[in-house]
Design a protein around this motif. Structure first.
Motif, PDB file in Angstrom:
ATOM      1  N   LEU A 181      39.946  -1.898  32.026  1.00  0.00           N
ATOM      2  CA  LEU A 181      39.802  -2.284  33.429  1.00  0.00           C
ATOM      3  C   LEU A 181      38.659  -3.288  33.588  1.00  0.00           C
ATOM      4  N   SER A 182      37.587  -3.093  32.846  1.00  0.00           N
ATOM      5  CA  SER A 182      36.470  -4.045  32.886  1.00  0.00           C
ATOM      6  C   SER A 182      36.915  -5.417  32.410  1.00  0.00           C
ATOM      7  N   LYS A 183      37.680  -5.459  31.339  1.00  0.00           N
ATOM      8  CA  LYS A 183      38.166  -6.740  30.802  1.00  0.00           C
ATOM      9  C   LYS A 183      39.050  -7.458  31.819  1.00  0.00           C
TER      10      LYS A 183
ATOM     11  N   GLN B  33      20.130  -1.714  31.848  1.00  0.00           N
ATOM     12  CA  GLN B  33      20.503  -2.386  33.089  1.00  0.00           C
ATOM     13  C   GLN B  33      21.248  -1.443  34.045  1.00  0.00           C
ATOM     14  N   ALA B  34      22.036  -0.526  33.474  1.00  0.00           N
ATOM     15  CA  ALA B  34      22.756   0.441  34.310  1.00  0.00           C
ATOM     16  C   ALA B  34      21.764   1.311  35.075  1.00  0.00           C
ATOM     17  N   SER B  35      20.708   1.735  34.410  1.00  0.00           N
ATOM     18  CA  SER B  35      19.681   2.539  35.084  1.00  0.00           C
ATOM     19  C   SER B  35      18.913   1.711  36.098  1.00  0.00           C
ATOM     20  N   LEU B  36      18.560   0.516  35.717  1.00  0.00           N
ATOM     21  CA  LEU B  36      17.785  -0.358  36.584  1.00  0.00           C
ATOM     22  C   LEU B  36      18.501  -0.631  37.909  1.00  0.00           C
ATOM     23  N   TYR B  37      19.819  -0.819  37.842  1.00  0.00           N
ATOM     24  CA  TYR B  37      20.610  -1.141  39.030  1.00  0.00           C
ATOM     25  C   TYR B  37      21.358   0.062  39.609  1.00  0.00           C
ATOM     26  N   ASN B  38      21.087   1.257  39.083  1.00  0.00           N
ATOM     27  CA  ASN B  38      21.748   2.484  39.558  1.00  0.00           C
ATOM     28  C   ASN B  38      23.268   2.388  39.509  1.00  0.00           C
ATOM     29  N   ILE B  39      23.776   2.012  38.336  1.00  0.00           N
ATOM     30  CA  ILE B  39      25.214   1.874  38.144  1.00  0.00           C
ATOM     31  C   ILE B  39      25.767   3.198  37.633  1.00  0.00           C
ATOM     32  N   PHE B  40      26.728   3.750  38.370  1.00  0.00           N
ATOM     33  CA  PHE B  40      27.313   5.035  38.010  1.00  0.00           C
ATOM     34  C   PHE B  40      28.808   4.954  37.740  1.00  0.00           C
ATOM     35  N   ALA B  41      29.423   3.827  38.051  1.00  0.00           N
ATOM     36  CA  ALA B  41      30.865   3.651  37.842  1.00  0.00           C
ATOM     37  C   ALA B  41      31.098   2.247  37.309  1.00  0.00           C
ATOM     38  N   LEU B  42      32.138   2.116  36.504  1.00  0.00           N
ATOM     39  CA  LEU B  42      32.490   0.807  35.943  1.00  0.00           C
ATOM     40  C   LEU B  42      33.946   0.499  36.224  1.00  0.00           C
ATOM     41  N   PRO B  43      34.239  -0.749  36.453  1.00  0.00           N
ATOM     42  CA  PRO B  43      33.305  -1.842  36.705  1.00  0.00           C
ATOM     43  C   PRO B  43      32.672  -1.716  38.086  1.00  0.00           C
ATOM     44  N   THR B  44      31.472  -2.260  38.219  1.00  0.00           N
ATOM     45  CA  THR B  44      30.774  -2.349  39.502  1.00  0.00           C
ATOM     46  C   THR B  44      30.424  -3.805  39.735  1.00  0.00           C
TER      47      THR B  44
ATOM     48  N   LEU C 115      28.259  -8.456  37.933  1.00  0.00           N
ATOM     49  CA  LEU C 115      29.320  -7.545  37.513  1.00  0.00           C
ATOM     50  C   LEU C 115      28.844  -6.732  36.315  1.00  0.00           C
ATOM     51  N   PHE C 116      28.980  -5.421  36.415  1.00  0.00           N
ATOM     52  CA  PHE C 116      28.622  -4.508  35.328  1.00  0.00           C
ATOM     53  C   PHE C 116      29.910  -3.961  34.730  1.00  0.00           C
ATOM     54  N   VAL C 117      30.030  -4.107  33.406  1.00  0.00           N
ATOM     55  CA  VAL C 117      31.252  -3.723  32.709  1.00  0.00           C
ATOM     56  C   VAL C 117      30.917  -3.028  31.390  1.00  0.00           C
TER      57      VAL C 117
END
Length: 90
Positions: A17-19, A50-61, A9-11
């Motif tokens: 919303l992440s919390k 980590q967001a770049s490493l896992y290609n995270i563009f939206a939160l939470p993912t 989980l990326f927050v």
């Protein structure tokens, strides 16, 4: 013994919303997956690489790592029935 379900989980610690998602998923793992679940939580405010490493563009993912195939879920994850369908469709 390995757990059956593994999630990442990326927050953001500043996002309400992440919390809520963290609390919901911890409870979900405990009650619906009978703790046969590993939940890795990455706060991108503290680990932005980590967001770049896992290609995270939206939160939470939420990334379901196992069982395969890897699946990604974005945004609001607070409906038990919806999560059950997503997690158990493999």
């Amino acid at each position: 013994m390995e757990t059956k379900y593994k999630f990442h989980l990326f927050v953001s610690e500043t996002d309400n919303l992440s919390k809520m998602t963290i609390s919901f998923l911890k409870e979900y793992c405990e009650r619906h997956l009978e703790n046969d679940c590993e939940l890795i939580i990455t706060n991108i405010d503290r680990e932005p690489e980590q967001a770049s490493l896992y290609n995270i563009f939206a939160l939470p993912t939420l990334i379901q790592l196992s069982p395969p195939p890897e699946r990604r879920f974005f945004g609001r994850l607070r409906d038990i029935e919806h999560i059950n369908q997503l997690v158990k469709e493999h």
